[in-house]
Design an enzyme around this catalytic site. Structure first.
Site, PDB file in Angstrom:
ATOM      1  N   GLU A  36       0.897  -1.110  -0.103  1.00 17.23           N
ATOM      2  CA  GLU A  36      -0.071   0.031  -0.017  1.00 17.23           C
ATOM      3  C   GLU A  36       0.789   1.248  -0.115  1.00 17.23           C
ATOM      4  O   GLU A  36       0.594   2.126  -0.678  1.00 17.23           O
ATOM      5  CB  GLU A  36      -0.919   0.110   1.217  1.00 17.23           C
ATOM      6  CG  GLU A  36      -2.213  -0.994   0.861  1.00 17.23           C
ATOM      7  CD  GLU A  36      -1.922  -2.484   1.587  1.00 17.23           C
ATOM      8  OE1 GLU A  36      -0.603  -2.613   1.959  1.00 17.23           O
ATOM      9  OE2 GLU A  36      -2.642  -3.283   1.480  1.00 17.23           O
ATOM     10  N   HIS A  74     -10.795  -4.207  10.146  1.00 10.74           N
ATOM     11  CA  HIS A  74     -11.561  -4.201   8.737  1.00 10.74           C
ATOM     12  C   HIS A  74     -12.986  -3.611   8.719  1.00 10.74           C
ATOM     13  O   HIS A  74     -13.613  -3.837   7.927  1.00 10.74           O
ATOM     14  CB  HIS A  74     -11.568  -5.716   8.145  1.00 10.74           C
ATOM     15  CG  HIS A  74     -10.513  -5.993   7.283  1.00 10.74           C
ATOM     16  ND1 HIS A  74      -9.427  -6.231   8.098  1.00 10.74           N
ATOM     17  CD2 HIS A  74     -10.265  -6.553   6.221  1.00 10.74           C
ATOM     18  CE1 HIS A  74      -8.556  -6.723   7.414  1.00 10.74           C
ATOM     19  NE2 HIS A  74      -8.955  -6.907   6.174  1.00 10.74           N
TER      20      HIS A  74
HETATM   21  C1  LIG Z   1      -2.477  -4.595   4.751  1.00 18.03           C
HETATM   22  C2  LIG Z   1      -3.144  -5.276   3.780  1.00 18.03           C
HETATM   23  N1  LIG Z   1      -3.441  -5.344   2.643  1.00 18.03           N
HETATM   24  C3  LIG Z   1      -4.465  -6.053   2.080  1.00 18.03           C
HETATM   25  C4  LIG Z   1      -5.131  -6.932   2.869  1.00 18.03           C
HETATM   26  C5  LIG Z   1      -6.271  -7.820   2.028  1.00 18.03           C
HETATM   27  N2  LIG Z   1      -5.641  -9.046   2.291  1.00 18.03           N
HETATM   28  C6  LIG Z   1      -5.952 -10.087   3.043  1.00 18.03           C
HETATM   29  S1  LIG Z   1      -5.267 -11.536   2.785  1.00 18.03           S
HETATM   30  C7  LIG Z   1      -4.462 -11.059   1.505  1.00 18.03           C
HETATM   31  C8  LIG Z   1      -3.554 -12.013   0.586  1.00 18.03           C
HETATM   32  C9  LIG Z   1      -2.460 -12.450   1.476  1.00 18.03           C
HETATM   33  O1  LIG Z   1      -1.532 -13.105   0.787  1.00 18.03           O
HETATM   34  P1  LIG Z   1      -0.626 -14.057   1.500  1.00 18.03           P
HETATM   35  O2  LIG Z   1       0.361 -13.091   2.500  1.00 18.03           O
HETATM   36  O3  LIG Z   1       0.369 -14.791   0.642  1.00 18.03           O
HETATM   37  O4  LIG Z   1      -1.355 -14.939   2.592  1.00 18.03           O
HETATM   38  P2  LIG Z   1      -2.291 -16.156   2.612  1.00 18.03           P
HETATM   39  O5  LIG Z   1      -3.572 -15.573   2.289  1.00 18.03           O
HETATM   40  O6  LIG Z   1      -1.827 -16.725   0.827  1.00 18.03           O
HETATM   41  O7  LIG Z   1      -2.024 -17.232   3.303  1.00 18.03           O
HETATM   42  C10 LIG Z   1      -4.780  -9.759   1.141  1.00 18.03           C
HETATM   43  C11 LIG Z   1      -4.372  -8.923  -0.213  1.00 18.03           C
HETATM   44  C12 LIG Z   1      -4.822  -7.049   4.145  1.00 18.03           C
HETATM   45  N3  LIG Z   1      -5.646  -7.770   4.877  1.00 18.03           N
HETATM   46  N4  LIG Z   1      -3.868  -6.061   4.609  1.00 18.03           N
END
Ligand SMILES: Cc1ncc(C[n+]2csc(CCOP(=O)(O)OP(=O)(O)O)c2C)c(N)n1
Ligand SMILES: Cc1ncc(C[n+]2csc(CCOP(=O)(O)OP(=O)(O)O)c2C)c(N)n1
Ligand SMILES: [Mg+2]
Ligand SMILES: [Mg+2]
Lengths: 331, 331, 331, 331
Positions: free
Chosen positions: A60, A129
């Site tokens: 971000e 959230h």
């Molecule tokens: C700072 C932030 N940006 C975006 C999100 C929305 N979001 C939640 S989970 C996710 C993907 C995370 O991917 P990863 O770190 O690979 O974890 P996984 O879900 O694959 O376990 C996103 C973009 C968030 N919760 N926090």
């Protein structure tokens, strides 16, 4: 008039502006094929390609900073911030860079960008959230802040925001994406700083932002049934704020409640209430009341979350007190 | 010294620009010491070969972002003394109408997107300028200047990742002067700075930042490749600041020794070295260069005098430029 | 009583608490040998070592996050944020993590940390080094906010903050570091949420925060000379806010001005004014007036900067209007 | 399968914990599908060997930080079904009294510092826990769980730098499941993830995250070395999530194929593989393991039933736990 959802309204506004101006692009997480988790942007990547609907890594601060630089050099970025709560991550780029560049450069540089994000609790998404953080942004000179209260405003304000030469932050209410409203087929823009009188009334003024406009309208219905005539006003943008319209209504009804979904303390309701108190004081029969979200992190449990935000019943109750002159607290 | 440029005019311009920076800084320091300058400022003296070697490889349309130590970049990208001194003194004729001051100085018309008082704060901006270049199918390049200390800002890794994924025409230029404020680089940077860029798949180079030709040759090559879409690139330029962290940082032996300072000044000064080269290669005589120096000194003196006498912005300017397209913000 | 500077007061508070409790440590940029750019921490690293006075890389989000984790596991970090303007960089760790952890964990985890930072303009440091951003922090439930107005408060509030089991943010005014005030040799703490009546009066209440307390006191002197008796109150902490003390004074004098150095709109003055309007409305002879910094980024030029912040003369002028009943704006 | 542990009890516990996680998730998913769970949740199924392999190498006093996909970490670090399901349903007996929900779940008494809904948000926290360990001369280790997507957050590089400079006992455990939300890792991560850690001088390992013994062996070794001050370390664990990004992400063929999912489930399932190993090594019979599975299923069923019937927190809890040491925040 046809009715479309708030989500479609935003989508249309973006598509129209992107067709009109090839410097407009969208950047954010999962905005392209996925069309965002709320599916607001579905279809745009198909029309405009991945060069203009740009999926980013989960960075971000990084893509916000990138957007600032892009805006300074001839692009018009629309930054998609998936949850309003993440605004804490981009405050430096938004408030130290985007907001101040025009001023610090003595008017030589400008930052025409739009930050689209959301707000609103009661989705059972817990403290990180569910926040409504528009008050923070409104406090920083150089940023404009729009808060659409229906699909109509969502479209008209977005188009104005994209054409504005300043950084504009738009807070959409997550719970309203599927709400429908009449939206003209023909192109229209909604100027910033013009409040909308949603319902005329004479006994009390209810000022609401975003989804709280609906809360105020429902409260007005309840009150109408009891013979109380409430005026409902939607400022539509809180920066710039249509002070004149708010003051005119306050002078007319002499009683005001300001309703907003941000935390009450040090929030938007305080500013609006203060301005009315300052500039319409001798017209007021009672103190301007404020109703914001409780000053607590938003709890997950449905049993708790629902009581953190203003409701139509709650607003109506306060309104009755004001109308009856029963503000003992203020005595 | 690294490989020759094709004509001596380029060489003399580089020399001239380095001397202009040094002269500007000497005058700025003097303004501080004689209490004629408001606030503090950070001197670029000692690092001239970096800004000049890089900016001489750029066109006017190419963009740079600068730092709190930004006078050198500003001069190197084409700024004039008069508007710069006016800015330093908060005068109306300054590049930013006196609103920016030393830490936000920029000749915007020459592609300088601004000095920045947030360490690392411009990394997104430079990357965004490169994004615009790609979006609008231009072949402009953006150079992001920043210090070794700024490598500790997470933003850098976020934007390098995006620049690498999207092959943006941006060059990250790390001016490693061995210190961030009062702390040695090795105390605040683990591992290797160039390896950090390489881990994102970015080609990285370390170069002697006191050798203007080496810097210029490398940059010229990288700029050409970036224009063809082979970017991004990373350069670590090994250099040294002669003054304290800012003009008020006079007693600094607790963090670095006088011997170390003397060694850099006596043995690695970029201007002395380049001058020796110009003379020994027969590109200029000592007399030519003395005359050039004198001319620059006279220019600076005149500009300082002009700026001291120039007028402050009218108080009514205080709320101008908060928003583009709106004359007064608080009307 | 002996007099010491605000800077010494902070230093003493930290030293005393670090001696008392070995879990207390200081973390930030150039806090050790350099003792911060303002030299507030000089001498502490000599007594407590680099293990407890920890110099960091320029990684504000990183060391703020680290402090949150340290606080959750048995340490009591005092985070040193060099300029209040950098708070934008750490908002996520401060507001999404530190502020919410106790609540989100149902009371199981807590985050006893202190964030020491500063505020205040008129140092000719321009828009990114002059902000007073306490309103943003005060809006977030879970954070306490202290604003010392002299060396005495700086010491007493710091000690209380360190012993508090919640995240506490302390904003020190940069311009007050060298100001002296009487501070007892013996140990003392100042409880949070207890306003201090700096000067008793009957005609009007002046509520000031941080350095604005002095501005209000000077305004009170001016007014006294004209026969107007002003009461000056310093809330000392804005979260928690000593509403009772402010209301009692408002009820007594029936006229109030709130003065704070943050931007006026959507700032601290709005909250305080709103609470007084709400709860003492029928006692007020005039609207509660607010005086904050102008809603503009802080300009560098001395000619402009000085007019952005409230002055004793400005406060006195508004006070006269109120006392004379000349608030035409409010009519 | 990697090297053997010394006794079969450990092996059976690992098996049991993996099955407990899978069973927990199956029940949670069912609660969502039958509309009995408020909000959304992210399933850990498929990744069990990561959480279990790591947590089985830790002591209770060691700390972990978890993610939005946090049920697996919570179970693996020792949590009970009953309190977990209560939390998922927002009930008073949940680990966080229903205030946290799925995204903030944690059994704090077992050293779990919490799931986190900010991607990357816990990287500072884990590093800070390691800092406390060093400050207070304990030899606790902290493990930071995060996804491949979180490697895009700048915070990671900031805290890795500090951890490396100060040799903190923290292990960064990157669960690379190939996706962040609806985007493939290679589209959002340039270069090499392990090289990024190595560039900060941190020893980094890539390991098969579907092989619980390999994960456990590596972690056991790194934990022992971290306790001796040889940390920090970095692990990239190659794994896969079986469900969608969250329980509502059902139609996901636009970003990944059914074949790919089937391949991982059929050929690389961590539980099936480990079960095969246990049986073939004669450490357990199929009957033993079936009985174990059945027992766990019965446990889960009972816990779900308990949680469904359990009571919500009283509404008066809404403003409890905003501040430590204060019962009600808004009293
Ligand atoms: C700072 C932030 N940006 C975006 C999100 C929305 N979001 C939640 S989970 C996710 C993907 C995370 O991917 P990863 O770190 O690979 O974890 P996984 O879900 O694959 O376990 C996103 C973009 C968030 N919760 N926090
Ligand atoms: C985000 C941020 N943190 C801290 C500071 C204070 N500060 C100003 S310059 C500086 C050191 C910068 O070091 P480096 O990047 O190496 O640049 P140099 O001064 O050596 O040119 C610091 C810590 C700042 N301006 N911004
Ligand atoms: Mg440096
Ligand atoms: Mg992932």
């Amino acid at each position: 008039m046809r009715e479309i959802t708030l989500s479609q309204a935003v989508n249309e506004a973006l598509a129209e502006e992107m067709r009109r101006d090839e410097t407009v692009f969208i950047i954010g997480e999962d905005v392209a094929e996925a069309g965002t988790p709320f599916k607001v942007l579905s279809g745009l990547v198909e029309e405009f390609g991945t060069g203009r609907v740009v999926d980013t890594p989960i960075s971000e601060p990084g893509f916000m900073g990138l957007a600032v630089g892009a805006a300074m050099t001839g692009s018009r970025p629309v930054v998609d911030l998936m949850f309003g709560d993440f605004i804490f991550l981009i405050m430096d780029q938004l408030c130290n860079q985007a907001a101040k560049t025009h001023y610090m450069s003595g008017g030589k540089l400008s930052v025409p960008l739009v930050l689209r994000t959301n707000m609103g609790a009661t989705r059972r998404s817990a403290a990180q959230h569910s926040q409504s953080l528009h008050a923070l942004v409104a406090h920083i000179p150089g940023l404009k802040v729009a808060m659409p209260s229906s699909a109509y405003e969502a479209k008209g304000l977005m188009k104005t925001a994209i054409r504005d030469n300043n950084p504009v932050v738009i807070f959409e209410d997550k719970l309203m994406y599927q709400d429908k409203a009449p939206v003209p087929e023909e192109e229209f823009l909604i100027p910033f700083g013009e409040a909308n009188i949603k319902r005329a009334g004479t006994d009390i003024t209810l000022i609401g932002t975003s989804s709280m406009v609906q809360v105020c309208e429902k409260a007005a219905e309840i009150l109408a049934a009891e013979g109380v005539s409430a005026e409902v006003i939607d400022p539509r943008t809180i920066v710039p704020l249509d002070e004149a319209a708010l003051l005119a209504s306050a002078r007319k009804t002499s009683r005001v409640i300001v309703v907003d979904e941000g935390h009450q303390s040090f929030g938007v309701t305080a500013e609006i209430a203060s301005r009315i108190n300052e500039k319409a004081f001798y017209h007021l029969d009672a103190p301007v009341l404020r109703m914001g979200a409780l000053d607590v992190p938003i709890p997950f449990s449905p049993a708790l979350e629902d009581i953190t935000v203003p409701t139509p019943e709650g607003v109506a109750e306060k309104a009755r007190l004001l109308v009856r002159g029963e503000m003992i607290d203020a005595a | 010294m690294a490989k020759k440029k094709t004509n001596s005019e380029d060489y003399l311009r580089m020399y001239r620009q380095m001397v202009r920076i040094r002269t500007f800084e000497d005058n700025a320091n003097q303004l501080y010491l004689s209490a004629k300058m408001p606030g503090l400022t950070h001197m670029y003296s000692g690092e001239e070969a970096v800004a000049v070697g890089i900016c001489e490889a750029l066109e006017t349309r190419d963009k740079i972002t600068s730092t709190h130590r930004g006078h050198g970049h500003c001069v190197a990208k084409g700024a004039e003394f008069k508007e710069m001194f006016c800015e330093l003194l908060g005068k109306e004729e300054g590049y930013c109408r006196g609103k920016g001051g030393s830490m936000h100085i920029a000749d915007q018309s020459n592609g300088n997107l601004g000095a920045n008082a947030i360490v690392g704060g411009s990394m997104g901006i430079a990357t965004g300028a490169a994004f615009t270049s790609k979006l609008l199918r231009k072949d402009d390049v953006a150079v992001c200047f920043f210090g070794d200390g700024a490598t500790a800002q997470g933003l850098m890794y976020e934007v390098m990742n995006m620049a690498a994924l999207w092959k943006l025409p941006v060059i990250y230029a790390c001016e490693n002067n061995g210190y961030s404020e009062y702390t040695k680089t090795e105390e605040i940077a683990a591992g290797s700075i160039t390896a950090r860029a390489e881990a994102f798949g970015i080609e990285a180079h370390q170069v002697d930042g006191q050798d203007v030709l080496a810097v210029n040759a490398l940059t010229t090559d990288l700029v050409a490749r970036a224009r063809k879409g082979e970017g991004p690139f990373f350069m670590e330029l090994m250099t040294y600041r002669y003054h304290g962290h800012h003009v008020g940082d006079i007693n600094r032996e607790y963090y670095r020794s006088k011997e170390e300072e003397k060694d850099w000044k006596d043995n690695r000064d970029p201007i002395i070295r380049f001058r020796g080269y110009l003379v020994s290669e027969g590109l200029a005589t000592d007399e030519d260069l003395d005359a050039l120096n004198a001319e620059i000194e006279a220019d600076a003196e005149a500009a300082v005098k002009y700026a001291l006498d120039a007028k402050y912005p009218d108080v009514s300017e205080v709320d101008m430029h908060v928003f583009a397209d709106i004359k007064h913000a608080l009307a």
